[in-house]
Design a protein around this motif. Structure first.
Motif, PDB file in Angstrom:
ATOM      1  N   UNK A 109       0.959  -1.325   0.084  1.00 51.58           N
ATOM      2  CA  UNK A 109      -0.021  -0.045  -0.181  1.00 51.58           C
ATOM      3  C   UNK A 109       0.969   1.244  -0.049  1.00 51.58           C
ATOM      4  N   UNK A 110       1.988   1.284   0.690  1.00 55.29           N
ATOM      5  CA  UNK A 110       2.825   2.323   0.799  1.00 55.29           C
ATOM      6  C   UNK A 110       3.459   2.577  -0.469  1.00 55.29           C
ATOM      7  N   UNK A 111       3.838   1.832  -1.195  1.00 54.02           N
ATOM      8  CA  UNK A 111       4.545   1.657  -2.543  1.00 54.02           C
ATOM      9  C   UNK A 111       3.327   2.385  -3.661  1.00 54.02           C
ATOM     10  N   UNK A 112       2.227   1.809  -3.515  1.00 50.75           N
ATOM     11  CA  UNK A 112       1.009   2.137  -4.213  1.00 50.75           C
ATOM     12  C   UNK A 112       0.716   3.418  -3.966  1.00 50.75           C
ATOM     13  N   UNK A 113       0.710   3.956  -2.867  1.00 47.63           N
ATOM     14  CA  UNK A 113       0.585   5.605  -2.457  1.00 47.63           C
ATOM     15  C   UNK A 113       1.637   6.349  -2.802  1.00 47.63           C
ATOM     16  N   UNK A 114       2.876   5.973  -3.069  1.00 50.63           N
ATOM     17  CA  UNK A 114       3.870   6.538  -3.375  1.00 50.63           C
ATOM     18  C   UNK A 114       3.766   6.998  -4.987  1.00 50.63           C
ATOM     19  N   UNK A 115       3.474   6.047  -5.599  1.00 56.45           N
ATOM     20  CA  UNK A 115       3.348   6.289  -7.098  1.00 56.45           C
ATOM     21  C   UNK A 115       2.096   6.879  -7.505  1.00 56.45           C
ATOM     22  N   UNK A 116       0.868   6.740  -6.600  1.00 52.92           N
ATOM     23  CA  UNK A 116      -0.107   7.701  -7.046  1.00 52.92           C
ATOM     24  C   UNK A 116       0.099   9.206  -6.774  1.00 52.92           C
ATOM     25  N   UNK A 117       0.849   9.450  -5.551  1.00 49.48           N
ATOM     26  CA  UNK A 117       1.229  10.874  -5.192  1.00 49.48           C
ATOM     27  C   UNK A 117       2.063  11.621  -6.168  1.00 49.48           C
ATOM     28  N   UNK A 118       2.861  10.682  -6.984  1.00 47.13           N
ATOM     29  CA  UNK A 118       3.939  11.413  -7.993  1.00 47.13           C
ATOM     30  C   UNK A 118       2.781  11.584  -9.093  1.00 47.13           C
ATOM     31  N   UNK A 119       1.785  10.773  -9.442  1.00 45.90           N
ATOM     32  CA  UNK A 119       1.021  11.121 -10.607  1.00 45.90           C
ATOM     33  C   UNK A 119       0.139  12.283 -10.294  1.00 45.90           C
ATOM     34  N   UNK A 120      -0.560  12.537  -8.804  1.00 50.27           N
ATOM     35  CA  UNK A 120      -1.133  13.639  -8.717  1.00 50.27           C
ATOM     36  C   UNK A 120      -0.578  14.869  -8.948  1.00 50.27           C
ATOM     37  N   UNK A 121       0.614  15.024  -8.712  1.00 49.00           N
ATOM     38  CA  UNK A 121       1.640  16.223  -8.801  1.00 49.00           C
ATOM     39  C   UNK A 121       2.005  16.327 -10.103  1.00 49.00           C
TER      40      UNK A 121
END
Length: 309
Positions: A281-293
């Motif tokens: 979940x942590x890895x998934x959130x990190x990739x999503x946060x990159x996309x959101x920015x």
């Protein structure tokens, strides 16, 4: 057979025309920028960007937009041998509002649902580890029948199936039919990704986390990941129980389109690395946060393996 493909991503390939103005309705948006789109397409591209071997099974039109799609897929090292170019249907497009929340959209669907059985040969399934699709892709035939039959075959060959339950009544007006088809796909015990917005649209009312997890577990899914936006992520697994994780703090959200796909790519990537669910979940959130920015696809100037450690 040696597993040479990490992820087979099956479903819609299309063009997203994303509005230029932020948080403006579609009827007031004047300008749109063109991006390669479609949830399974995003997963295939993101996976390749992470260094995975990903193959996209999809259909586009024999037109300028279809040419753009093939060019962009190849530029991102996605295997395009199973992308069919239709001579009769034009490439599907979706107009999307740029939003810091859930974006509005208008779909114009043509070629994306024309996925035929011959595009997914047994040899391809035998060479892969994960078979992924979406609720969007299951909404129309012949793609629906092709995907259901192929998913069951994939399961019998030992692949892990996966689905993003990105239900929308604009794409699939018949909720009861959607539930019936989802039941058939979930019989393959896929990893399930869904959001609170997806659930609200699917059930036409708010449901508790307990209801959501019980509903999808009962259909055959062992692992269900529920994303809740600013309220984080909750995962329920039949063996390991329930995991909750707070949302990551993001300095500035520039574009939410494709963030769920980035999250799920990170999730599948971590599972292929045999990470536990909290790490996943942590890895998934990190990739999503990159996309959101970032607007459009994931940026080119990032060492993703380093960022996702």
């Amino acid at each position: 057979m040696k597993k040479t493909i990490d992820i087979i991503s099956v479903g819609e390939v299309l063009i997203d025309f994303i509005g230029h103005e932020v948080n403006t309705s579609i009827n007031k948006t004047k300008d749109y920028h063109r991006f390669l789109g479609g949830s399974p397409t995003n997963v295939a591209v993101n996976a390749a960007r992470l260094g995975l071997k990903s193959i996209l099974v999809a259909t586009c039109g024999q037109d300028g937009l279809g040419e753009y799609i093939i060019r962009k897929l190849k530029a991102n090292n996605v295997i395009t041998s199973q992308v069919r170019i239709s001579e009769t249907e034009p490439t599907s497009i979706i107009f999307v509002s740029k939003s810091t929340g859930t974006p509005d959209f208008i779909p114009y669907r043509e070629a994306d649902c024309q996925i035929e059985k011959f595009q997914i040969q047994d040899e391809i399934l035998e060479s892969a580890k994960i078979f992924h699709t979406t609720c969007f892709a299951l909404s129309k035939n012949p793609a629906r029948t092709t995907i259901l039959e192929s998913a069951k075959k994939a399961k019998s060959l030992g692949l892990q199936t996966s689905i993003d339950v990105n239900f929308s009544e604009r794409i699939w007006p018949d909720r009861e039919e959607a539930k019936f088809v989802l039941k058939e796909y979930l019989s393959t015990d896929p990893l399930v990704k869904l959001s609170l917005d997806d659930c609200f649209r699917l059930f036409a009312e708010e449901k508790t986390e307990e209801y959501i997890f019980e509903y999808f577990h009962a259909l055959g899914a062992s692992t269900i990941c529920l994303t809740k936006g600013k309220d984080g992520v909750v995962l329920s697994d039949n063996t390991f129980g329930v995991f909750c994780q707070k949302a990551m703090v993001i300095p500035e959200i520039k574009d939410t389109t494709g963030a769920g796909d980035a999250f799920w790519t990170g999730f599948l990537y971590a599972q292929l690395l045999h990470k536990n669910f909290e790490e996943t979940i942590t890895i998934a959130q990190k990739l999503a946060s990159i996309k959101l920015q970032n607007i459009g696809q994931l940026p080119n100037d990032i060492n993703f393996k380093e960022e996702l450690k």
